[in-house]
Design a protein around this motif. Structure first.
Motif, mmCIF file in Angstrom:
data_model
loop_
_atom_site.group_PDB
_atom_site.id
_atom_site.type_symbol
_atom_site.label_atom_id
_atom_site.label_comp_id
_atom_site.label_asym_id
_atom_site.label_seq_id
_atom_site.Cartn_x
_atom_site.Cartn_y
_atom_site.Cartn_z
ATOM 1 N N SER A 48 0.847 -1.186 0.000
ATOM 2 C CA SER A 48 0.000 0.000 0.000
ATOM 3 C C SER A 48 0.885 1.239 0.000
ATOM 4 O O SER A 48 1.724 1.411 0.879
ATOM 5 N N SER A 49 0.695 2.111 -0.993
ATOM 6 C CA SER A 49 1.536 3.298 -1.135
ATOM 7 C C SER A 49 0.779 4.547 -0.716
ATOM 8 O O SER A 49 -0.429 4.659 -0.918
ATOM 9 N N PHE A 50 1.515 5.496 -0.128
ATOM 10 C CA PHE A 50 0.957 6.766 0.289
ATOM 11 C C PHE A 50 1.768 7.873 -0.362
ATOM 12 O O PHE A 50 2.985 7.956 -0.202
ATOM 13 N N CYS A 51 1.083 8.719 -1.126
ATOM 14 C CA CYS A 51 1.742 9.772 -1.880
ATOM 15 C C CYS A 51 2.263 10.857 -0.934
ATOM 16 O O CYS A 51 1.762 11.012 0.177
ATOM 17 N N PRO A 52 3.266 11.618 -1.374
ATOM 18 C CA PRO A 52 3.775 12.684 -0.520
ATOM 19 C C PRO A 52 2.718 13.747 -0.272
ATOM 20 O O PRO A 52 1.969 14.118 -1.174
ATOM 21 N N ASP A 55 1.952 19.256 2.709
ATOM 22 C CA ASP A 55 1.181 20.179 3.523
ATOM 23 C C ASP A 55 0.499 19.485 4.697
ATOM 24 O O ASP A 55 -0.248 20.122 5.437
ATOM 25 N N GLN A 56 0.739 18.190 4.885
ATOM 26 C CA GLN A 56 0.113 17.449 5.976
ATOM 27 C C GLN A 56 1.047 16.345 6.461
ATOM 28 O O GLN A 56 1.948 15.909 5.738
ATOM 29 N N SER A 57 0.812 15.901 7.704
ATOM 30 C CA SER A 57 1.525 14.757 8.254
ATOM 31 C C SER A 57 0.714 13.488 8.018
ATOM 32 O O SER A 57 -0.488 13.548 7.794
ATOM 33 N N SER A 66 2.060 -8.172 10.321
ATOM 34 C CA SER A 66 3.502 -7.949 10.262
ATOM 35 C C SER A 66 3.897 -7.622 8.833
ATOM 36 O O SER A 66 3.225 -7.987 7.874
ATOM 37 N N GLY A 67 4.999 -6.921 8.724
ATOM 38 C CA GLY A 67 5.490 -6.503 7.424
ATOM 39 C C GLY A 67 6.557 -5.448 7.613
ATOM 40 O O GLY A 67 7.401 -5.554 8.502
ATOM 41 N N SER A 68 6.497 -4.378 6.812
ATOM 42 C CA SER A 68 7.490 -3.316 6.934
ATOM 43 C C SER A 68 6.948 -2.043 6.305
ATOM 44 O O SER A 68 5.989 -2.067 5.529
ATOM 45 N N ILE A 69 7.573 -0.934 6.650
ATOM 46 C CA ILE A 69 7.266 0.345 6.020
ATOM 47 C C ILE A 69 8.519 0.802 5.302
ATOM 48 O O ILE A 69 9.626 0.722 5.834
ATOM 49 N N LEU A 70 8.351 1.236 4.069
ATOM 50 C CA LEU A 70 9.468 1.656 3.240
ATOM 51 C C LEU A 70 9.413 3.161 3.052
ATOM 52 O O LEU A 70 8.390 3.716 2.631
ATOM 53 N N LEU A 71 10.525 3.821 3.388
ATOM 54 C CA LEU A 71 10.630 5.270 3.272
ATOM 55 C C LEU A 71 11.973 5.601 2.658
ATOM 56 O O LEU A 71 13.020 5.304 3.249
ATOM 57 N N ASP A 72 11.927 6.187 1.474
ATOM 58 C CA ASP A 72 13.147 6.499 0.762
ATOM 59 C C ASP A 72 13.967 5.219 0.566
ATOM 60 O O ASP A 72 13.495 4.274 -0.035
ATOM 61 N N GLN A 73 15.180 5.170 1.133
ATOM 62 C CA GLN A 73 16.026 4.002 0.935
ATOM 63 C C GLN A 73 16.048 3.074 2.149
ATOM 64 O O GLN A 73 16.848 2.141 2.193
ATOM 65 N N GLN A 74 15.171 3.304 3.111
ATOM 66 C CA GLN A 74 15.182 2.476 4.310
ATOM 67 C C GLN A 74 13.897 1.659 4.435
ATOM 68 O O GLN A 74 12.839 2.061 3.951
ATOM 69 N N GLU A 75 14.029 0.522 5.081
ATOM 70 C CA GLU A 75 12.898 -0.363 5.331
ATOM 71 C C GLU A 75 12.892 -0.709 6.814
ATOM 72 O O GLU A 75 13.874 -1.222 7.349
ATOM 73 N N ILE A 76 11.785 -0.403 7.487
ATOM 74 C CA ILE A 76 11.665 -0.631 8.924
ATOM 75 C C ILE A 76 10.650 -1.743 9.159
ATOM 76 O O ILE A 76 9.511 -1.662 8.693
ATOM 77 N N ARG A 88 6.389 15.175 8.115
ATOM 78 C CA ARG A 88 6.430 15.997 6.902
ATOM 79 C C ARG A 88 5.737 15.339 5.713
ATOM 80 O O ARG A 88 5.861 15.791 4.568
ATOM 81 N N GLY A 89 5.012 14.273 5.979
ATOM 82 C CA GLY A 89 4.189 13.652 4.945
ATOM 83 C C GLY A 89 4.962 13.077 3.781
ATOM 84 O O GLY A 89 4.486 13.103 2.639
ATOM 85 N N ASP A 90 6.155 12.539 4.031
ATOM 86 C CA ASP A 90 6.967 11.968 2.946
ATOM 87 C C ASP A 90 6.278 10.755 2.321
ATOM 88 O O ASP A 90 5.545 10.019 2.998
ATOM 89 N N ALA A 91 6.543 10.546 1.033
ATOM 90 C CA ALA A 91 6.008 9.378 0.340
ATOM 91 C C ALA A 91 6.562 8.105 0.980
ATOM 92 O O ALA A 91 7.732 8.026 1.340
#
Length: 297
Positions: A48-52, A55-57, A66-76, A88-91
């Motif tokens: 599931s993707s969330f666009c940047p 103007d909102q958090s 269970s799974g992971s969240i991907l932000l930029d080049q990191q996976e948590i 900052r509402g990053d993609a």
């Protein structure tokens, strides 16, 4: 981008004996009261993707799975119910270990990003807090889940208000348990500097100088200036200027005139305000406001 996974074994959102007995958030929230809106609730797909949303958090509650969240080049990794905040509402996107395994509650929060709420830029790009680490957050989150699944009258309004309260509890948690090492949040967590920030946030229109700010902190001018820059990463005057202009942008977005805004944020004339605004942002207040017209509408 910096990502923080909070693995603390306990969570206290009340001030300890070593923390300042001063309300460090209310003067900020008085200007930037959060406004939440439900964005999504249900099971995620495989990714599931969330666009940047500059103007909102984004605030996510992982109820189960269970799974992971991907932000930029990191996976948590996500291995248990948790709270995830992207100020900052990053993609970003979620990845499930099995189809539909992540049960998500997702909300967007307007907390003054367009005007430049300083607390949002002072936070890491992502904050992940396991609910097992913080009973105070967990209790409110369980209330949000119950309210959102029940079909009571006023459900949406209730969920949005509870989510706004959740953000305040989250900020308390960051200040008391794991503040950043530098920046505004580090300054608010500092016993002496918190007094200065409260004074500047409450009365930006006053004619502040280094001596007055040092007095608020109970320090000498030289020691205060050095300590402020070491903890916050800028000079006291730089922060004051940025705070004044942040409030000015908020008031301009609300439709106030330059003649109203300038004295309200500490400038004796429109010309002086105009000059500082252009020096800091590279454009006039009118040019900036024109670029922000969709937000001002």
């Amino acid at each position: 981008m910096n990502g923080i996974l909070d693995k603390t074994s306990g969570c206290s959102i009340e001030p300890s004996s070593t923390q300042p007995h001063v309300d460090r958030l209310t003067p900020l929230l008085a200007h930037f009261s959060p406004k939440a809106a439900l964005h999504f609730h249900g099971k995620s797909c495989d990714q599931s993707s969330f666009c940047p949303k500059g103007d909102q958090s984004y605030l996510h509650l992982v109820e189960s799975g269970s799974g992971s969240i991907l932000l930029d080049q990191q996976e948590i990794a996500i291995v248990e119910p948790c709270l995830i905040y992207l100020p900052r509402g990053d993609a970003h996107s979620f990845k499930s270990l099995a189809p539909d395994s992540l049960q998500l509650y997702c909300a967007t929060i307007d907390a003054g990003q367009v005007a430049g709420n300083p607390i949002l830029t002072a936070l890491p790009a992502i904050k992940v807090i396991p609910l097992s680490a913080c009973s105070s957050l967990r209790e409110l989150i369980q209330m949000i889940w119950r309210e959102n699944t029940a079909m009571y009258c006023g459900r949406e309004a209730a969920v949005n208000r509870l989510t706004e309260y959740l953000l305040i509890l989250l900020l308390r948690h960051i200040l008391s348990d794991n503040p950043p090492q530098s920046g505004l949040m580090a300054g608010l967590a500092d016993r002496k500097l918190a007094l200065v920030f409260n004074a500047l946030h409450k009365q930006p229109q006053l004619d502040w100088d280094l001596e007055q700010m040092a007095q608020e902190a109970g320090m000498s001018r030289a020691r205060f200036a050095e300590h402020f820059r070491k903890v916050v990463g800028c000079t006291p005057n730089d922060y004051l200027t940025q705070w004044r202009l942040t409030l000015a942008r908020k008031q301009l977005l609300a439709g106030e005139s330059l003649k109203q805004v300038a004295p309200a944020v500490g400038y004796q004339s429109v010309a002086a305000f105009h000059r500082v605004f252009r020096s800091r942002f590279g454009q006039t207040p009118k040019e900036w406001l024109h670029g922000m017209s969709p937000h001002a509408a």
